[in-house]
Design a protein around this motif. Structure first.
Motif, short mmCIF file in Angstrom:
data_model
loop_
_atom_site.label_atom_id
_atom_site.label_comp_id
_atom_site.label_asym_id
_atom_site.label_seq_id
_atom_site.Cartn_x
_atom_site.Cartn_y
_atom_site.Cartn_z
N LEU A 125 0.81 -1.23 0.00
CA LEU A 125 0.00 0.00 0.00
C LEU A 125 0.84 1.27 0.00
CD1 LEU A 125 -2.90 -0.83 2.51
CD2 LEU A 125 -3.11 -0.48 0.06
N GLY A 126 2.08 1.16 -0.47
CA GLY A 126 2.95 2.33 -0.51
C GLY A 126 3.53 2.71 0.83
N LEU A 127 3.46 1.78 1.80
CA LEU A 127 3.97 2.07 3.14
C LEU A 127 5.34 1.42 3.31
CD1 LEU A 127 0.61 1.26 4.87
CD2 LEU A 127 1.59 3.53 4.70
N GLY A 128 6.33 2.20 3.74
CA GLY A 128 7.68 1.67 3.81
C GLY A 128 7.93 0.73 4.97
N ASP A 129 7.41 1.05 6.13
CA ASP A 129 7.78 0.37 7.38
C ASP A 129 6.96 -0.90 7.61
OD1 ASP A 129 7.67 -0.17 10.28
OD2 ASP A 129 8.95 1.60 10.41
N TRP B 27 6.14 -2.28 10.43
CA TRP B 27 5.19 -2.12 11.54
C TRP B 27 3.93 -1.37 11.11
CZ3 TRP B 27 5.88 -5.20 15.38
CH2 TRP B 27 7.17 -5.64 15.69
N ILE B 28 4.09 -0.47 10.15
CA ILE B 28 2.93 0.29 9.67
C ILE B 28 2.10 -0.59 8.73
CG2 ILE B 28 2.16 2.40 8.50
CD1 ILE B 28 3.57 2.89 11.20
N LEU C 229 1.93 -3.78 8.98
CA LEU C 229 1.30 -4.76 9.89
C LEU C 229 0.04 -4.18 10.52
CD1 LEU C 229 1.41 -7.49 11.44
CD2 LEU C 229 2.75 -6.31 13.20
N VAL C 230 0.08 -2.91 10.91
CA VAL C 230 -1.08 -2.35 11.61
C VAL C 230 -2.29 -2.23 10.67
CG1 VAL C 230 -0.75 0.17 11.35
CG2 VAL C 230 -1.74 -0.73 13.42
N PHE C 231 -2.04 -2.00 9.38
CA PHE C 231 -3.15 -1.97 8.42
C PHE C 231 -3.81 -3.36 8.35
CE2 PHE C 231 -1.83 2.19 7.21
CZ PHE C 231 -2.89 2.76 6.52
N LEU D 262 -3.72 -5.67 10.75
CA LEU D 262 -4.38 -5.92 12.04
C LEU D 262 -5.73 -5.19 12.14
CD1 LEU D 262 -1.35 -5.69 14.51
CD2 LEU D 262 -2.64 -7.75 13.93
N MET D 263 -5.75 -3.95 11.65
CA MET D 263 -7.01 -3.18 11.70
C MET D 263 -8.10 -3.85 10.88
SD MET D 263 -6.42 0.91 11.52
CE MET D 263 -5.66 0.83 9.93
#
Lengths: 34, 535
Positions: free
Chosen positions: A2-6, A8-9, A11-13, A15-16
């Motif tokens: 989704l264009g997210l580098g990290d 952990w970020i 992962l949170v998408f 998890l949500m």
């Protein structure tokens, strides 16, 4: 993802979305129970 | 903003709210109607009411602004809000709370605890804690609304605060919980519409989901050096473990509110308003999606507002600097400058709804804590419960207004005051109530000594750390400085960044477990009555 580098970020998408799906699945499965 | 359009929209909105409040008032005939909405609320109304009470201007404006500073790491709070705040809360806490509340004829959260442990002291002390500290949480919710009104109308913050408080004060003193829940559900629906549009518009404006995220990721070099020194690695990156930003983000913002939601008096009481466990099952379905659309959208948009502010020649800098280092003004500034003017009026209603649905419940809970829990049940005052409740509501409103007036002058520049105030209240409720609340629902052997010891230990440790250790609060509160000549007793160590919840909650839980070995067990007949119908 989704264009997210990290990691952990990303992962949170996941998890949500999974937790919303869990709530919806639980609500449907137990709709007429209890 | 066009005043005619705005006035028309607000009047229409208030008309519907007044009608629903009046309908609830007409259906309020007994004490149970006033306090727990007659225990026969529709599951969708309960779900929307729970969600709109949980989510306020604090979440949208305060935590949205914090997301503009800290980045998308704040979405872990959304995950906890959905998983703990909805799924765990409804499935593992809600059902037992509903049945036990009915068995014990409890109408408020302090009454639930007092009846469960057969302790007038516990009911009175819990009620007093709620009555004293609820205005802090209500004040930051008022601040969120007032910041937006001030930005939208270009009027001073204090004028906006007075106007905002006056509208809410008039409406709140009306009916009981039934009116509150009907209006909550309507307000929840409006919030859903407003936040859906905000998410869609933001992604469209920034070139789509992946493009918006990529642009934000590529902006990591724009992090100001002071923030980078605290562990800020960009807005799509989680701060490294052990850095100051990690401690603030994880312990204060994510855990404080993420865990604290399980012991919120204004939310727990909603479990007692439905007539069967089946209704709670149905409420879970809508609740998870609602919370995602509220906090998830606010945090994503908050972080992405940096892309808008940097790429807009009128600003050309990151969100925090564009808003003049006022964290709580980032979302209002983004809405009024990036979105169409007509949406400012729509979003104004969204925020008004978010604030009113939360404040009405906060003041209702603070009022019943004063009237029912302290006056009627703890000190056995004769008559006048409703009058004391309404006076309690009025005192809470005035206290919240005064706090919202002085708080901005109290904290240093760049502090997310709304998010901090919310985290303090949520953390305090978790440390004082959560261990004994879990014990009351799941343990037949927990006794009164354990409950009172855990309650006092959690509250006192949290209070000590807030006043003397956690610099974010101990510095502006000045007591530590007056007594010891420094802002925090832990100045220079990691402990000054650790939220009180991280220490006070384990202390409270351990004290509850240890103290359960002392004191008398509750009479078996009383325990059986509490657990009647609970497997």
């Amino acid at each position: 993802m989704l264009g997210l580098g990290d990691f952990w970020i990303s992962l949170v998408f996941v998890l949500m979305i999974a937790s919303v799906a869990l709530c919806i699945a639980y609500g449907i499965a137990r709709w007429n129970k209890d | 903003m066009n005043m005619i359009v705005f006035t028309t929209v607000v009047l229409l909105y208030l008309l519907v709210v007044v009608y629903l409040g009046y309908r609830g008032y007409r259906e309020t005939k007994t004490a149970a109607d006033y306090l727990v909405a007659g225990r026969d609320i529709h599951p969708l109304v309960m779900s929307l009411s729970y969600g709109s009470t949980f989510i306020s201007t604090s979440a949208i404006v305060g935590f949205g602004g914090a997301a503009a500073v800290f980045g998308m790491g704040l979405l872990y709070l959304t995950f906890l809000n959905i998983f703990f705040g909805i799924f765990i809360a409804f499935v593992f806490f809600g059902k037992r709370t509903r049945r036990m509340g009915l068995n014990m004829n409890a109408h408020t959260f302090p009454e639930f605890l007092g009846n469960r442990f057969d302790s007038r002291f516990l009911q009175g002390a819990s009620g007093l804690l709620i009555f004293i500290f609820m205005p802090l949480y209500a004040a930051v919710v008022l601040m969120g609304g007032a910041q937006f009104v001030a930005q939208a109308f270009a009027i001073p913050y204090n004028t906006a605060l007075f106007f905002f408080t006056a509208i809410i004060g008039v409406y709140v003193i009306m009916g009981g919980l039934k009116g509150v829940m009907y209006t909550d559900a309507f307000q929840g629906f409006l919030m859903l519409l407003g936040m859906t549009f905000l998410l869609v518009f933001t992604y469209v404006k920034l070139g789509g989901v992946i493009e918006a995220h990529r642009t934000l990721t590529a902006m990591k070099d724009l992090v100001p050096p002071p923030l980078a020194a605290k562990g800020h690695n960009g807005w799509t990156s989680f701060p490294p473990f052990g850095t100051e930003n990690w401690w603030v983000l994880v312990t204060s913002i994510i855990l404080g509110v993420g865990i604290g939601v399980l012991a919120q008096p204004q939310l727990v009481v909603r479990f007692m308003t439905v007539k069967s466990d089946r209704d709670l099952n149905r409420a879970v379905l809508a609740g998870g999606f609602f919370i995602f659309m509220m906090t998830g959208v606010a945090f994503i948009v908050g972080a992405l507002s940096n892309v808008y502010f940097v790429n807009n020649p009128a600003f050309g800098k990151i969100a925090l600097l564009a808003a003049g280092k006022n964290v709580d003004n980032i979302i209002p500034l983004y809405i009024t400058s990036a979105l169409p003017h007509w949406f400012t009026a729509v979003f104004m209603i969204t925020l008004l709804a978010a604030a009113m649905s939360t404040l009405s419940s906060q003041f209702h809970v603070a009022g019943t804590a004063a009237g029912r829990d302290v006056w009627e049940k703890c000190i056995k005052g004769k008559g006048g419960t409703i009058l004391i409740t309404k006076v309690g509501i009025l005192v809470s409103i005035v206290a919240a207004f005064l706090l919202a007036w002085v708080l901005p002058a109290f904290f240093e520049e760049g502090t997310a005051i709304i998010a901090r105030g919310t985290a303090i209240f949520f953390g305090l409720c978790a440390t004082a109530f959560l261990p004994m609340f879990i014990g009351s629902l799941y343990s037949r052997s927990i006794n009164r000594t354990a409950a009172i010891s855990g309650f006092l230990a959690g509250f006192l440790v949290a209070l000590f750390m807030t006043l003397f250790i956690h610099t974010k609060e101990s510095a502006p509160l000045l007591l530590c400085n007056a007594l010891f000549g420094k802002a925090s007793l832990a100045l220079g160590s990691k402990w000054e960044f650790v939220d009180p919840l991280v220490v006070a909650l384990p202390v409270s839980a351990l004290t509850t477990l240890l103290a359960n070995n002392f004191g008398k067990r509750l009479p078996p007949k009383h325990v059986e009555n509490c657990f009647d119908g609970i497997r």
